[in-house]
Scaffold this motif. Sequence first.
Motif, PDB file in Angstrom:
ATOM      1  N   PHE A 109       0.838  -1.201   0.000  1.00 15.23           N
ATOM      2  CA  PHE A 109       0.000   0.000   0.000  1.00 15.23           C
ATOM      3  C   PHE A 109       0.872   1.249   0.000  1.00 15.23           C
ATOM      4  O   PHE A 109       0.660   2.167  -0.793  1.00 15.23           O
ATOM      5  N   ALA A 110       1.867   1.277   0.889  1.00 17.81           N
ATOM      6  CA  ALA A 110       2.741   2.447   0.977  1.00 17.81           C
ATOM      7  C   ALA A 110       3.523   2.652  -0.319  1.00 17.81           C
ATOM      8  O   ALA A 110       3.639   3.778  -0.806  1.00 17.81           O
ATOM      9  N   LEU A 111       4.040   1.580  -0.889  1.00 18.32           N
ATOM     10  CA  LEU A 111       4.796   1.704  -2.138  1.00 18.32           C
ATOM     11  C   LEU A 111       3.908   2.155  -3.293  1.00 18.32           C
ATOM     12  O   LEU A 111       4.335   2.963  -4.131  1.00 18.32           O
ATOM     13  N   GLY A 112       2.694   1.649  -3.364  1.00 13.77           N
ATOM     14  CA  GLY A 112       1.762   2.089  -4.405  1.00 13.77           C
ATOM     15  C   GLY A 112       1.433   3.565  -4.280  1.00 13.77           C
ATOM     16  O   GLY A 112       1.386   4.290  -5.279  1.00 13.77           O
ATOM     17  N   TRP A 113       1.237   4.018  -3.049  1.00 12.98           N
ATOM     18  CA  TRP A 113       0.906   5.421  -2.821  1.00 12.98           C
ATOM     19  C   TRP A 113       2.088   6.316  -3.169  1.00 12.98           C
ATOM     20  O   TRP A 113       1.955   7.295  -3.894  1.00 12.98           O
ATOM     21  N   VAL A 114       3.257   5.963  -2.658  1.00  7.86           N
ATOM     22  CA  VAL A 114       4.449   6.781  -2.878  1.00  7.86           C
ATOM     23  C   VAL A 114       4.859   6.776  -4.350  1.00  7.86           C
ATOM     24  O   VAL A 114       5.226   7.813  -4.907  1.00  7.86           O
ATOM     25  N   ALA A 115       4.802   5.627  -4.997  1.00  5.02           N
ATOM     26  CA  ALA A 115       5.188   5.552  -6.411  1.00  5.02           C
ATOM     27  C   ALA A 115       4.256   6.392  -7.284  1.00  5.02           C
ATOM     28  O   ALA A 115       4.709   7.062  -8.222  1.00  5.02           O
ATOM     29  N   THR A 116       2.977   6.381  -6.977  1.00  5.71           N
ATOM     30  CA  THR A 116       2.028   7.172  -7.761  1.00  5.71           C
ATOM     31  C   THR A 116       2.256   8.662  -7.556  1.00  5.71           C
ATOM     32  O   THR A 116       2.266   9.437  -8.522  1.00  5.71           O
ATOM     33  N   THR A 129       4.717  13.742  -9.833  1.00  2.75           N
ATOM     34  CA  THR A 129       5.525  14.946  -9.638  1.00  2.75           C
ATOM     35  C   THR A 129       6.336  15.305 -10.874  1.00  2.75           C
ATOM     36  O   THR A 129       6.852  16.415 -10.968  1.00  2.75           O
ATOM     37  N   VAL A 130       6.435  14.395 -11.817  1.00  9.54           N
ATOM     38  CA  VAL A 130       7.192  14.642 -13.046  1.00  9.54           C
ATOM     39  C   VAL A 130       6.429  15.656 -13.898  1.00  9.54           C
ATOM     40  O   VAL A 130       5.203  15.575 -14.026  1.00  9.54           O
ATOM     41  N   PRO A 131       7.114  16.629 -14.486  1.00  7.02           N
ATOM     42  CA  PRO A 131       6.410  17.624 -15.305  1.00  7.02           C
ATOM     43  C   PRO A 131       5.726  16.991 -16.513  1.00  7.02           C
ATOM     44  O   PRO A 131       6.227  16.038 -17.096  1.00  7.02           O
ATOM     45  N   ARG A 132       4.586  17.531 -16.845  1.00  8.59           N
ATOM     46  CA  ARG A 132       3.843  17.066 -18.015  1.00  8.59           C
ATOM     47  C   ARG A 132       4.465  17.642 -19.275  1.00  8.59           C
ATOM     48  O   ARG A 132       5.265  18.575 -19.214  1.00  8.59           O
ATOM     49  N   PRO A 133       4.106  17.116 -20.451  1.00 13.12           N
ATOM     50  CA  PRO A 133       4.688  17.622 -21.699  1.00 13.12           C
ATOM     51  C   PRO A 133       4.438  19.116 -21.931  1.00 13.12           C
ATOM     52  O   PRO A 133       5.226  19.784 -22.594  1.00 13.12           O
ATOM     53  N   GLU A 134       3.343  19.629 -21.386  1.00 12.01           N
ATOM     54  CA  GLU A 134       3.049  21.056 -21.553  1.00 12.01           C
ATOM     55  C   GLU A 134       3.947  21.929 -20.700  1.00 12.01           C
ATOM     56  O   GLU A 134       3.959  23.141 -20.840  1.00 12.01           O
ATOM     57  N   GLY A 135       4.678  21.326 -19.760  1.00 13.66           N
ATOM     58  CA  GLY A 135       5.581  22.078 -18.907  1.00 13.66           C
ATOM     59  C   GLY A 135       5.036  22.373 -17.528  1.00 13.66           C
ATOM     60  O   GLY A 135       5.733  22.922 -16.692  1.00 13.66           O
ATOM     61  N   ASP A 136       3.769  22.020 -17.265  1.00 10.63           N
ATOM     62  CA  ASP A 136       3.224  22.272 -15.936  1.00 10.63           C
ATOM     63  C   ASP A 136       3.262  20.999 -15.090  1.00 10.63           C
ATOM     64  O   ASP A 136       3.639  19.937 -15.562  1.00 10.63           O
ATOM     65  N   TYR A 137       2.883  21.138 -13.840  1.00  7.29           N
ATOM     66  CA  TYR A 137       2.964  20.035 -12.882  1.00  7.29           C
ATOM     67  C   TYR A 137       1.577  19.699 -12.357  1.00  7.29           C
ATOM     68  O   TYR A 137       0.719  20.567 -12.251  1.00  7.29           O
ATOM     69  N   VAL A 138       1.390  18.433 -11.989  1.00  6.09           N
ATOM     70  CA  VAL A 138       0.137  18.030 -11.357  1.00  6.09           C
ATOM     71  C   VAL A 138       0.160  18.438  -9.887  1.00  6.09           C
ATOM     72  O   VAL A 138      -0.834  18.890  -9.343  1.00  6.09           O
TER      73      VAL A 138
END
Length: 117
Positions: A58-65, A70-79
Motif C-alpha cells: 500500500f505504501a509503495l503504491g501510494w508513494v510511487a504514484t 511529480t514529473v512535469p507534463r509535456p506542456e511544462g506544468d505540474y500536477v
Amino acid sequence: MSTLTRLAVLPGCLALGVVTAVGSVALHQLWWGLVLAVAAPAATLMALPPGWWVRLPFALGWVATVGYLTVPRPEGDYVIADGAAGYVLLAAAMAFLVSGLVTLPRRGAPGPVPAGT
C-alpha cells in the motif's frame, strides 16, 4: 496466512495505494482535500497489519504514484503544484514510505501471540 493468500492480497493493497494516491493528488489543492489527502492514507496505514504483503505494498503504491505525478507534463506544468500544499503532500509521501519500511517484521522475530493464550 498462507503464501497463496499473501500473493492474492498483495496486488489489491498495491492497487488501493495507487487509487488513494490519485485521489490525494486530485484534492490536495483544497484545504479540506489536503487534510483528507494526508489523513486517509495515514489511517489506512495504521489499520493495515504490518508486513511485506499488506502495509508495504500500500505504501509503495501510494508513494510511487505520487512520485510519478511529480514529473512535469509535456506542456511544462505540474500536477502537484509548487506550494505549501504540494510540499505537505510530498512530505506525507516520505513519511508513508518510512512508515511502511520501519514497521516491517524483523527476520526471525516471533509472530503475534494468539488471543486467549
